[in-house]
Design an enzyme around this catalytic site. Structure first.
Site, short mmCIF file in Angstrom:
data_model
loop_
_atom_site.label_atom_id
_atom_site.label_comp_id
_atom_site.label_asym_id
_atom_site.label_seq_id
_atom_site.Cartn_x
_atom_site.Cartn_y
_atom_site.Cartn_z
N ASP A 219 0.82 -1.21 0.00
CA ASP A 219 0.00 0.00 0.00
C ASP A 219 0.85 1.27 0.00
O ASP A 219 0.57 2.23 -0.71
CB ASP A 219 -0.91 0.05 1.23
CG ASP A 219 -2.05 -0.94 1.11
OD1 ASP A 219 -2.90 -0.99 2.00
OD2 ASP A 219 -2.07 -1.68 0.10
N GLU B 35 -37.87 -16.84 21.49
CA GLU B 35 -37.51 -16.91 20.06
C GLU B 35 -36.01 -17.18 19.94
O GLU B 35 -35.27 -17.03 20.93
CB GLU B 35 -37.89 -15.60 19.36
CG GLU B 35 -37.12 -14.41 19.91
CD GLU B 35 -37.69 -13.08 19.45
OE1 GLU B 35 -38.93 -12.93 19.40
OE2 GLU B 35 -36.88 -12.17 19.16
N LYS C 29 -32.06 -16.88 19.35
CA LYS C 29 -31.06 -15.81 19.41
C LYS C 29 -30.16 -16.03 18.21
O LYS C 29 -29.33 -16.94 18.19
CB LYS C 29 -30.27 -15.87 20.72
CG LYS C 29 -29.28 -14.73 20.85
CD LYS C 29 -28.67 -14.72 22.24
CE LYS C 29 -27.74 -13.54 22.42
NZ LYS C 29 -26.70 -13.42 21.39
N ASP D 83 -27.31 -15.90 15.53
CA ASP D 83 -25.88 -15.68 15.72
C ASP D 83 -25.29 -15.05 14.46
O ASP D 83 -24.70 -15.72 13.63
CB ASP D 83 -25.20 -17.02 16.02
CG ASP D 83 -23.81 -16.84 16.58
OD1 ASP D 83 -23.44 -15.70 16.90
OD2 ASP D 83 -23.10 -17.85 16.72
N TYR E 169 -36.25 -8.59 14.59
CA TYR E 169 -36.87 -9.12 15.81
C TYR E 169 -37.25 -8.07 16.85
O TYR E 169 -37.65 -8.41 17.95
CB TYR E 169 -35.96 -10.15 16.45
CG TYR E 169 -34.50 -9.73 16.56
CD1 TYR E 169 -34.13 -8.63 17.31
CD2 TYR E 169 -33.51 -10.43 15.90
CE1 TYR E 169 -32.82 -8.23 17.40
CE2 TYR E 169 -32.18 -10.06 15.99
CZ TYR E 169 -31.84 -8.95 16.74
OH TYR E 169 -30.54 -8.56 16.83
N LYS F 258 -28.35 -18.67 26.91
CA LYS F 258 -27.26 -19.13 26.02
C LYS F 258 -27.06 -20.63 26.08
O LYS F 258 -27.02 -21.21 27.17
CB LYS F 258 -25.95 -18.43 26.41
CG LYS F 258 -26.03 -16.91 26.33
CD LYS F 258 -25.54 -16.39 25.02
CE LYS F 258 -24.05 -16.22 25.09
NZ LYS F 258 -23.52 -15.42 24.00
N CYS G 256 10.44 -25.72 0.62
CA CYS G 256 9.31 -26.62 0.44
C CYS G 256 9.53 -27.93 1.20
O CYS G 256 10.56 -28.58 1.02
CB CYS G 256 9.10 -26.89 -1.03
SG CYS G 256 7.81 -28.11 -1.31
N CYS H 286 9.95 -30.67 -1.82
CA CYS H 286 11.06 -30.70 -2.79
C CYS H 286 12.26 -29.88 -2.35
O CYS H 286 13.28 -29.83 -3.03
CB CYS H 286 10.58 -30.22 -4.16
SG CYS H 286 10.17 -28.48 -4.17
N CYS I 100 5.30 -22.93 -3.17
CA CYS I 100 6.42 -23.58 -3.82
C CYS I 100 6.16 -23.43 -5.31
O CYS I 100 5.11 -23.85 -5.80
CB CYS I 100 6.45 -25.05 -3.42
SG CYS I 100 7.59 -25.98 -4.43
N CYS J 108 7.53 -30.10 -8.36
CA CYS J 108 7.52 -30.49 -6.95
C CYS J 108 6.62 -31.73 -6.77
O CYS J 108 5.45 -31.70 -7.13
CB CYS J 108 7.00 -29.32 -6.11
SG CYS J 108 6.54 -29.78 -4.44
S1 IVH Z 1 -33.65 -8.28 21.10
C1 IVH Z 1 -33.37 -4.03 23.12
N1 IVH Z 1 -33.84 -10.58 19.89
O1 IVH Z 1 -28.07 -10.61 20.49
C2 IVH Z 1 -33.20 -5.49 22.87
N2 IVH Z 1 -31.69 -9.63 20.10
O2 IVH Z 1 -26.18 -10.67 22.71
C3 IVH Z 1 -32.83 -5.80 21.48
N3 IVH Z 1 -29.90 -10.96 19.03
O3 IVH Z 1 -27.63 -7.13 20.70
C4 IVH Z 1 -32.35 -7.17 21.27
N4 IVH Z 1 -31.21 -12.57 18.30
O4 IVH Z 1 -27.85 -8.23 18.33
C5 IVH Z 1 -33.01 -9.61 20.32
N5 IVH Z 1 -34.22 -12.59 18.81
C6 IVH Z 1 -33.38 -11.63 19.21
C7 IVH Z 1 -31.99 -11.69 18.95
C8 IVH Z 1 -31.16 -10.66 19.42
C9 IVH Z 1 -29.98 -12.11 18.35
C10 IVH Z 1 -28.64 -10.23 19.26
C11 IVH Z 1 -28.76 -8.73 19.30
C12 IVH Z 1 -28.28 -8.37 20.68
C13 IVH Z 1 -27.37 -9.50 20.99
C14 IVH Z 1 -27.10 -9.63 22.48
#
Ligand code: IVH
Length: 703
Positions: A59, A139, A141, A143, A252, A349, A443, A446, A461, A466
């Site tokens: 860069d 519901e 969570k 990821d 959500y 969790k 390498c 080789c 290499c 090789c």
């Molecule tokens: S509700 C004010 N619902 O998990 C509350 N969050 O570890 C807003 N996340 O910051 C959050 N699934 O980015 C909510 N069904 C769900 C979620 C969710 C994933 C995330 C969200 C939050 C983080 C916390």
């Protein structure tokens, strides 16, 4: 774009020019031909960087050239040309996204890990609200990477990352490539004028797997986990790259909603979380709706959490737990917020799919393109049902960035049923006897010195002979999706290479069977079978051969596309890089790779040797049958079809029709799937093409 020769010249010129950048400016520099050289060199490096993402200089070297040009132009303003790289509007070149302040700060969630945590939390909620039994929503969570989207007057107005919670990055352009977020939605039907919605962008498990298969085909290191790839994906500079990652978004939570008179609708018109989710769902957003459960009291929540954990693997996307929310917005309000999380919601969790184990040794493997991959040999450990004893560490940077040492206890994670990877060394567990991992300079196969071209992450290499690469190349050539030579597995190839029976691909076709018979484990029958399958492979269609040659960036799909344009494989040596790039779905990187391969004399010799052995090097175009239902008619498919594209194309060919590669006056029918783009526009413009939906096409074929 640039031929290999031109590139060589430009790189040589770069070195010369870099030397001149430190010298004081004189009127030598305003010489037109000198300036022309400097401009060409800078443009070339911009192309390598911005188009190919494969810079060949550092860069700071690019910066040196750029400021040198700027200095000359300042001294001699008359030399500035309108297309000088210095005249580009600066935002084209920035790497940053502008900042945006969220309407409501994006808070995080408090965590719970077991029934006891949940009961304590429930107690607090009941105390805060004065309600005996709370109605909760449970519901997934998700990821992925947190996002926020704002709609104003029914239009998607802004999309942002979470950032530090108060201020995020404005990624509106990228958010607009996410097909699961409608660009407009009739919130006004519900009296909503402005609304801020929270959600999570993620890559589903299947898409992530495919993305990595594609990256491996293109000799790119696989992405380690879906979560990071999602958040990295959102930040790509080119929205096209964002679209490539196939991100989707679940929404959500609504943090803000008001009507035209700026009156708050949360708790007045909108009463409950479950109601908001169905509203979003009915407006066409992806939401947790399908998985959302309304539950009375914490016991029901605990049972549901236990039951859901078993479902985790069967979901199409990664989740790292569940979120429990108080359903009624008026009760949420009573609970309120701490400075970093709402008191009316909690994350439950799941146990992480992580484990720690000992890093015993590092092997360095040579791939078929010569790239050296460090592979960690581990004390075997079970991780989500699989025993792991060996794990790729991708490249040298991965090791240095994470400071991984021999003898370290390492934390490993298996994200999304995909490849496990090392998250980090457990530094606290170090005894002082751990040793640095020394990357080889030569390498391991080789012993030739290794090279690392500027801007590349892999040591390579470059010795074409090789043995490790030869073996890997041969293994790829005979593999199931390439020439499919049964009886010639990886171990056999290695054995034949070691015995000196195989040195290159054409050797496969004149093996010394007498000598093979003498090797341990070979009998007349197995030798006979091997001979038969090698003979049969000579008739494999051309695209399998092209794929089998192991040309960088040429996967199965590209090989098919290329072979369809050819009669004989050697035609490729006469194609210019522009011609190559004009092929559908072929970008500069692929084009350059094909160009280089077919301009390397030893490769052409190898192809001629294969021809002598009787290997098929021509693409047999199926003759359209004259009496088929679609005889004399030409078709082209565009957009996403429900059936596989290859199936649709075979339907045409089996019925006597032909499949064309592009829209032209020769085209009779264009069959359009979802999200059809420029081809549809072009066909409409032509006016002579009949446009069919997939259903209409199927009906037509079925008479
Ligand atoms: S509700 C004010 N619902 O998990 C509350 N969050 O570890 C807003 N996340 O910051 C959050 N699934 O980015 C909510 N069904 C769900 C979620 C969710 C994933 C995330 C969200 C939050 C983080 C916390």
């Amino acid at each position: 774009m640039y031929s290999a020769e031109e590139q060589q010249k430009l790189i040589a010129l770069t070195t010369e020019l870099l030397k001149r950048t430190s010298v004081a400016i004189s009127d030598k520099e305003k010489d037109a031909s000198f300036l022309h050289q400097l401009l060409s060199v800078i443009r070339y490096h911009e192309w390598r960087y911005y188009v190919l993402s494969e810079p060949v200089i550092a860069d700071f070297e690019y910066d040196q050239l750029f400021s040198f040009l700027k200095k000359i132009e300042e001294h001699y303003p008359e030399t500035i040309s309108i297309d000088s790289p210095t005249q580009r509007v600066s935002h084209d070149l920035t790497k940053e996204f502008p900042e945006v302040t969220h309407l409501v700060p994006m808070l995080s969630l408090d965590n719970s890990y077991d029934a006891e945590d949940l009961r304590l939390w429930d107690k607090r909620v009941r105390d805060l609200t004065g309600v005996e039994e709370i109605e909760y929503c449970m519901e997934p969570k998700f990821d992925g990477a947190g996002i926020s989207v704002v709609f104003e007057n029914d239009q998607l107005f802004r999309g942002a990352t979470r950032g530090d919670g108060s201020v995020g990055e404005d990624i509106t352009r990228n958010i607009k490539t996410l097909r699961s977020i409608p660009l407009s939605a009739s919130f006004s039907t519900y009296g909503i004028y402005r609304i801020e919605i929270r959600g999570e962008a993620l890559i589903n498990k299947e898409a992530f797997k495919k993305l990595n298969v594609k990256r491996l085909e293109e000799s790119l290191p696989p992405l380690a986990n879906a979560r990071n790839s999602a958040s990295g994906g959102l930040r790509q500079q080119d929205p096209k790259d964002v679209a490539d990652r196939k991100l989707e978004a679940f929404l959500y939570h609504v943090s803000f909603a008001e009507n035209k008179n700026e009156e708050n609708l949360l708790g007045t018109t909108l009463h409950a979380h479950s109601e908001i989710i169905s509203l979003l769902h009915s407006l066409g957003f992806k939401t947790p709706q399908g998985e959302l459960k309304k539950l009375k009291g914490i016991d029901a929540v605990i049972d549901a959490c236990n039951a859901f954990e078993k479902k985790r693997e069967s979901l199409a996307y990664e989740i790292d737990g569940l979120v429990i929310k108080v359903d009624a917005l008026n009760l949420q309000k009573k609970c309120g917020y701490t400075s970093h999380h709402p008191r009316w919601a909690i994350a439950y969790k799941f146990a992480a799919k992580q484990a720690t184990t000992l890093l015993k040794k590092v092997d360095f493997q040579v791939g078929r393109t010569g790239a050296i991959t460090p592979v960690a040999k581990l004390e075997p450990v079970e991780l989500a049902g699989v025993t792991i004893s060996s794990i790729s560490m991708f490249n040298e940077d991965f090791i240095t960035e994470k400071d991984i040492r021999l003898g370290d206890r390492v934390l490993i994670e298996r994200a999304g049923d995909v490849i496990p990877y090392i998250v980090m060394p457990v530094k606290e567990a170090r005894s002082g006897t751990e040793e640095p991992i020394l990357f080889p300079t030569h390498c391991p196969s080789c012993n030739e010195p290794l090279h690392k071209p500027d801007g590349e992450v892999n040591w390579r290499c470059v010795n074409i002979n090789c043995p490790a690469q030869v073996a890997e190349r041969l293994i790829h050539f005979v593999s199931k999706d390439a020439m499919d030579i049964r009886g010639l597995g990886a171990a056999t190839i290695q054995e034949f290479v070691d015995e000196g029976l195989l040195k290159n691909i054409p050797d496969i076709y004149h093996l010394d069977y007498e000598q093979i018979r003498k090797l341990e484990g070979w009998k007349d029958k197995s030798v006979g079978n091997l001979q038969k399958s090698i003979e049969a492979s000579k008739k494999q269609p051309l695209h399998r051969l092209i794929f089998g040659l192991g040309i960088r960036f040429i996967g199965e799909t590209t090989a098919k596309k290329v072979s369809e344009q050819l009669h004989d494989i050697t035609e490729l040596k006469d194609w210019t890089s522009e011609q190559l790039m004009s092929m559908e779905d072929i970008g500069p990187k692929v084009a350059m790779s094909l160009y280089d391969f077919f301009h390397t004399p030893s490769n052409l010799e190898m192809i001629e040797a294969l021809r002598k052995e009787g290997v098929t090097l021509v693409h047999e175009k199926r003759k359209p049958s004259a009496d088929g239902l679609l005889a004399g008619k030409s078709f082209l498919f565009t957009g996403t079809l429900n059936m596989k594209r290859s199936v649709a194309e075979s339907m045409v060919e089996n019925n006597g029709g032909t499949v064309l590669g592009s829209v032209s006056s020769k085209l009779n029918y264009l069959v359009v799937g979802a999200d059809a783009g420029s081809k549809l526009d072009k066909a409409k413009k032509l006016g002579t093409v009949i446009i069919l939906t997939e259903d209409e096409f199927v009906k037509m074929v079925n008479g």
